[in-house]
Motif scaffolding. Structure first.
Motif, PDB file in Angstrom:
ATOM      1  N   MET B  33     -45.366  16.454  -8.251  1.00 56.55           N
ATOM      2  CA  MET B  33     -45.332  17.052  -6.914  1.00 56.55           C
ATOM      3  C   MET B  33     -44.388  18.242  -6.965  1.00 56.55           C
ATOM      4  O   MET B  33     -43.493  18.317  -7.805  1.00 56.55           O
ATOM      5  N   PHE B  34     -44.581  19.145  -6.034  1.00 54.48           N
ATOM      6  CA  PHE B  34     -43.800  20.374  -5.997  1.00 54.48           C
ATOM      7  C   PHE B  34     -43.204  20.553  -4.608  1.00 54.48           C
ATOM      8  O   PHE B  34     -43.826  20.217  -3.608  1.00 54.48           O
ATOM      9  N   TRP B  35     -42.022  21.123  -4.581  1.00 52.65           N
ATOM     10  CA  TRP B  35     -41.383  21.450  -3.316  1.00 52.65           C
ATOM     11  C   TRP B  35     -41.195  22.961  -3.234  1.00 52.65           C
ATOM     12  O   TRP B  35     -40.641  23.588  -4.143  1.00 52.65           O
ATOM     13  N   TYR B  36     -41.688  23.509  -2.128  1.00 57.80           N
ATOM     14  CA  TYR B  36     -41.595  24.944  -1.891  1.00 57.80           C
ATOM     15  C   TYR B  36     -40.791  25.187  -0.619  1.00 57.80           C
ATOM     16  O   TYR B  36     -40.735  24.363   0.288  1.00 57.80           O
ATOM     17  N   ARG B  37     -40.267  26.392  -0.572  1.00 60.21           N
ATOM     18  CA  ARG B  37     -39.600  26.842   0.642  1.00 60.21           C
ATOM     19  C   ARG B  37     -40.265  28.162   1.034  1.00 60.21           C
ATOM     20  O   ARG B  37     -40.537  29.009   0.172  1.00 60.21           O
ATOM     21  N   GLN B  38     -40.519  28.293   2.312  1.00 60.30           N
ATOM     22  CA  GLN B  38     -41.169  29.503   2.781  1.00 60.30           C
ATOM     23  C   GLN B  38     -40.346  30.130   3.891  1.00 60.30           C
ATOM     24  O   GLN B  38     -40.088  29.513   4.924  1.00 60.30           O
ATOM     25  N   PHE B  39     -39.949  31.379   3.682  1.00 61.11           N
ATOM     26  CA  PHE B  39     -39.220  32.121   4.701  1.00 61.11           C
ATOM     27  C   PHE B  39     -40.224  32.858   5.582  1.00 61.11           C
ATOM     28  O   PHE B  39     -41.352  33.127   5.149  1.00 61.11           O
ATOM     29  N   PRO B  40     -39.827  33.199   6.804  1.00 64.23           N
ATOM     30  CA  PRO B  40     -40.759  33.865   7.726  1.00 64.23           C
ATOM     31  C   PRO B  40     -41.419  35.091   7.112  1.00 64.23           C
ATOM     32  O   PRO B  40     -40.748  35.927   6.507  1.00 64.23           O
ATOM     33  N   LYS B  41     -42.731  35.136   7.216  1.00 65.38           N
ATOM     34  CA  LYS B  41     -43.531  36.263   6.744  1.00 65.38           C
ATOM     35  C   LYS B  41     -43.364  36.489   5.238  1.00 65.38           C
ATOM     36  O   LYS B  41     -43.543  37.603   4.751  1.00 65.38           O
ATOM     37  N   LYS B  42     -43.027  35.443   4.525  1.00 65.97           N
ATOM     38  CA  LYS B  42     -42.851  35.557   3.081  1.00 65.97           C
ATOM     39  C   LYS B  42     -43.739  34.560   2.357  1.00 65.97           C
ATOM     40  O   LYS B  42     -44.308  33.655   2.955  1.00 65.97           O
ATOM     41  N   SER B  43     -43.822  34.748   1.076  1.00 71.82           N
ATOM     42  CA  SER B  43     -44.615  33.830   0.269  1.00 71.82           C
ATOM     43  C   SER B  43     -43.838  32.549   0.009  1.00 71.82           C
ATOM     44  O   SER B  43     -42.719  32.379   0.481  1.00 71.82           O
ATOM     45  N   LEU B  44     -44.441  31.681  -0.733  1.00 75.31           N
ATOM     46  CA  LEU B  44     -43.796  30.417  -1.046  1.00 75.31           C
ATOM     47  C   LEU B  44     -42.898  30.580  -2.260  1.00 75.31           C
ATOM     48  O   LEU B  44     -43.269  31.188  -3.249  1.00 75.31           O
ATOM     49  N   MET B  45     -41.715  29.984  -2.163  1.00 70.81           N
ATOM     50  CA  MET B  45     -40.785  30.000  -3.275  1.00 70.81           C
ATOM     51  C   MET B  45     -40.685  28.585  -3.838  1.00 70.81           C
ATOM     52  O   MET B  45     -40.299  27.661  -3.118  1.00 70.81           O
TER      53      MET B  45
END
Lengths: 113, 116
Positions: B33-45
């Motif tokens: 499984m993967f955990w991503y963080r997404q900032f407003p109007k940005k791609s997934l990190m």
């Protein structure tokens, strides 16, 4: 190193018009290619994917994408856009030996009546 | 298709508290499984890769002591944001991979974390 470029940050189309979202990748071998769609405040939904074989891939919601090796591209298309298609679209690349996907910065689609 | 759920969908907490987010694969087993963080109007990190029964692999710049990941079973991974601060406010998305490394990832609906 691998990378994914979505040159268009924002695209506006009229409902019923055709759509093409661009995606270019940089990778030394044939990658695994994906298109995802994200509605506001939601997670990502897989539209379609390319692993091998036929370079024209059909997905859900009437979308298709074509892998062009010579252009390192995997553009997403739809012949007639519906208002419900308004969302953010992400192209992603998976590479051999890596677990994760590499995402483009996304293209926001606005559909006008 | 494969379904991934996340809980909670939205959480508001005070600065200094810890928050746990669950990610479940509902109809398939996910060894990764993967955990991503997404900032407003940005791609997934990508933050980290979670492997069942072993330690998570964190991406460069992600504090492993702050973002604790546990992948206790083939259908559940958890992300705990410890001692949360306002700068941790973000949209956290998990995904689960079905099958081989080249397989597509199926994403959860995301968790909106707001730290006051």
């Amino acid at each position: 190193a691998q990378s994914v470029t979505q040159p268009d940050i924002h695209i506006t189309v009229s409902e019923g018009a055709s759509l093409e979202l661009r995606c270019n990748y940089s990778y030394g071998a044939t990658p695994y290619l994906f298109w995802y769609v994200q509605s506001p405040g939601q997670g990502l939904q897989l539209l379609l994917k390319y692993f091998s074989g036929d370079t024209l891939v059909q997905g859900i919601k009437g979308f298709e994408a074509e892998f062009k090796r010579s252009q390192s591209s995997f553009n997403l298309r739809k012949p007639s856009v519906h208002w419900s298609d308004a969302a953010e679209y992400f192209c992603a690349v998976g590479v051999t030996g890596a677990n994760n996907l590499f995402f483009g910065t996304g293209t926001r689609l606005t559909v006008i009546p | 298709g494969a379904v991934v759920s996340q809980h909670p969908s939205r959480v508001i907490c005070k600065s200094g508290t810890s928050v746990k987010i669950e990610c479940r694969s509902l109809d398939f087993q996910a060894t990764t499984m993967f955990w991503y963080r997404q900032f407003p109007k940005k791609s997934l990190m990508l933050m980290a890769t979670s492997n069942e029964g072993s330690k998570a692999t964190y991406e460069q710049g992600v504090e492993k002591d702050k973002f604790l990941i546990n992948h206790a079973s083939l259908t559940l991974s958890t992300l705990t944001v410890t001692s949360a601060h306002p700068e941790d406010s973000s949209f956290y998305i998990c995904s689960a991979r079905e099958g081989s490394p080249g397989g597509g990832q199926y994403f959860g609906p995301g968790t909106r974390l707001t730290v006051l």
